[in-house]
Write an enzyme that holds these catalytic residues in place. Sequence first.
Site, PDB file in Angstrom:
ATOM      1  N   ARG A  55      -5.908  15.186  20.091  1.00  0.00           N
ATOM      2  CA  ARG A  55      -4.202  15.847  19.769  1.00  0.00           C
ATOM      3  C   ARG A  55      -5.008  16.931  18.656  1.00  0.00           C
ATOM      4  NH1 ARG A  55      -1.760  11.775  16.256  1.00  0.00           N
ATOM      5  NH2 ARG A  55      -0.988  13.757  15.388  1.00  0.00           N
ATOM      6  N   LYS A  83      -2.515   2.087  11.562  1.00  0.00           N
ATOM      7  CA  LYS A  83      -3.388   1.480  11.117  1.00  0.00           C
ATOM      8  C   LYS A  83      -3.128   0.884  10.286  1.00  0.00           C
ATOM      9  CE  LYS A  83      -4.973   5.357  10.098  1.00  0.00           C
ATOM     10  NZ  LYS A  83      -4.392   7.069  11.229  1.00  0.00           N
ATOM     11  N   LYS A  84      -1.362   1.321   9.113  1.00  0.00           N
ATOM     12  CA  LYS A  84      -1.119   0.691   8.189  1.00  0.00           C
ATOM     13  C   LYS A  84      -0.886  -1.132   8.357  1.00  0.00           C
ATOM     14  CE  LYS A  84      -1.396   3.752   4.759  1.00  0.00           C
ATOM     15  NZ  LYS A  84      -2.595   3.175   3.753  1.00  0.00           N
ATOM     16  N   ASP A 119       0.870  -0.808  -0.177  1.00  0.00           N
ATOM     17  CA  ASP A 119      -0.515   0.183   0.198  1.00  0.00           C
ATOM     18  C   ASP A 119       0.894   1.361  -0.602  1.00  0.00           C
ATOM     19  OD1 ASP A 119      -2.501   1.397   0.115  1.00  0.00           O
ATOM     20  OD2 ASP A 119      -2.643   1.499   2.320  1.00  0.00           O
ATOM     21  N   LYS A 120       0.358   2.188  -0.180  1.00  0.00           N
ATOM     22  CA  LYS A 120       1.073   3.558  -0.277  1.00  0.00           C
ATOM     23  C   LYS A 120      -0.473   4.665   0.422  1.00  0.00           C
ATOM     24  CE  LYS A 120      -1.383   6.977  -2.192  1.00  0.00           C
ATOM     25  NZ  LYS A 120      -1.145   8.502  -1.591  1.00  0.00           N
ATOM     26  N   HIS A 121       0.817   5.352   1.754  1.00  0.00           N
ATOM     27  CA  HIS A 121       0.073   6.885   2.059  1.00  0.00           C
ATOM     28  C   HIS A 121       0.764   7.670   1.936  1.00  0.00           C
ATOM     29  CE1 HIS A 121      -2.139   8.588   5.798  1.00  0.00           C
ATOM     30  NE2 HIS A 121      -0.737   9.032   5.814  1.00  0.00           N
ATOM     31  N   SER A 122       0.117   8.911   1.773  1.00  0.00           N
ATOM     32  CA  SER A 122       0.012  10.124   1.606  1.00  0.00           C
ATOM     33  C   SER A 122      -0.384  10.327   2.443  1.00  0.00           C
ATOM     34  CB  SER A 122      -0.763  11.078  -0.028  1.00  0.00           C
ATOM     35  OG  SER A 122      -0.603  12.036  -0.297  1.00  0.00           O
ATOM     36  N   SER A 143       0.371   7.130  14.733  1.00  0.00           N
ATOM     37  CA  SER A 143      -0.792   7.945  13.581  1.00  0.00           C
ATOM     38  C   SER A 143      -1.104   6.839  12.197  1.00  0.00           C
ATOM     39  CB  SER A 143      -1.188   8.634  13.735  1.00  0.00           C
ATOM     40  OG  SER A 143      -2.944   9.205  13.644  1.00  0.00           O
ATOM     41  N   THR A 187      -9.100  11.231  -0.301  1.00  0.00           N
ATOM     42  CA  THR A 187      -9.933   9.504  -0.695  1.00  0.00           C
ATOM     43  C   THR A 187     -10.934   9.253  -0.483  1.00  0.00           C
ATOM     44  OG1 THR A 187      -7.078   9.020  -1.232  1.00  0.00           O
ATOM     45  CG2 THR A 187      -8.268   7.686  -1.872  1.00  0.00           C
TER      46      THR A 187
END
Length: 439
Positions: A168, A187-188, A80-83, A183, A120
């Site tokens: 936060r 999740k990932k 996967d990727k995260h931005s 954070s 997204t």
Amino acid sequence: MLPQEIIRRKRDGHRLSAQEIAVFIEGLTAGTVSDGQVGAFAMAVFFSGMSRDEAVALTLAMRDSGDVLDWSDLPGPVTDKHSTGGVGDNVSLMLAPIVAACGAYVPMISGRGLGHTGGTLDKMDAIPGYISQPDIARFRKTVLETGCAIIGQTADLAPADRRLYAIRDVTGTVESVSLITASILSKKLAAGLQSLVLDVKVGNGAFMEKSRDAAALASSLVEIANGAGLKASALVTGMNEPLASAAGNAVEVRNAVDFLTGRFRDRRLEDVTLALAAEMLQLAGLAASNQDGMRRAAETLAGGRAAAVFARMVAALGGPADFVEKPEKYLPKVATEFTVKAPGNGFVTGIATRDIGLAVVALGGGRTRPDDSIDHAVGITQLLPVGAEVRAGEALALVHARTLSDAEAAAATVISAYTIGASKPAAEKTVIRRILPRG
């Protein structure tokens, strides 16, 4: 261990043990630690920071606060990727099907937009019938049958993160690199990934405006991910102008469909998408090198296989079966379209990208609070990129709004966001830096 003693130790600059962190996160999840104590803990971390071992322990404790998915039955790598977010950043919509079409499995758990950046999940919600938060059974079935699924976080994945983030957000501790890292990665890791690529944005449309801050976050994410047993690398990419020529929800989905089918592709968007695809394929073991990954991704896109995967994913999650062929039939539209005209001759030398995102929010296409509803149809398209030549009266962009007054207000923001100069500026690099694990 009393939570106040754990807070005191971190406040005074001591390193917390993995057991202390686990106990505190267990109490946070169970509700036995108060909001005040959570806020105090976050503030202590904000000022004292965390060592690598502490950040790894926090990430793993938050991962283990809920379910952890297992994809060991899949006949291929899970990635996967995260931005970190930007304006006109619809990369996920193209990236997941490209990488899936190359043989990987991409269970992409995405978020909603907040502030000036788009989410997204909000984009996918613009597709009629699309179930963006399915149950785990449907999520797994979609990933197995189509290769990818773009969905939202379920209540059972990393629940500690949801509570910690909410506190936060109201205690001024969002910007802590250690807390941001935990954070994102908790999740990932809960999603059961085998590898992850981070897209860390930098520029006037990103949360990290300075290169050193973006590099620090990218390095932290890669180092802590690897410390937690997840293969990861990062790209630092530019956000000094919108990535796509569209900003909004439905308009970015249409832009993504046009990209996948070859009807139209923004150059910078293509550069970032293929660079991330190459990184994901190499990290997942499906490409021998970054260059090989780039070639495979480009061939998959050009051959139409990625568009076919996206179409199957949309249908599997409740959307129209012919969505890719007829996006205009299904995506919501507004009646008012307003052309933003250039005030003079010259070249686009700069764009205040954050202001473009805020203009979309003001139209109703974003939210200022997590519980705000959004209008999926509004947005801005045909945004000219930096370096484009324009004459007075020609279009800088096209605003899609519910009312003329909304359109005019957005147009005024867009005009003020653009800088027109006499000389064409030098092109900025789209992919600025690649960060790999140490060693």
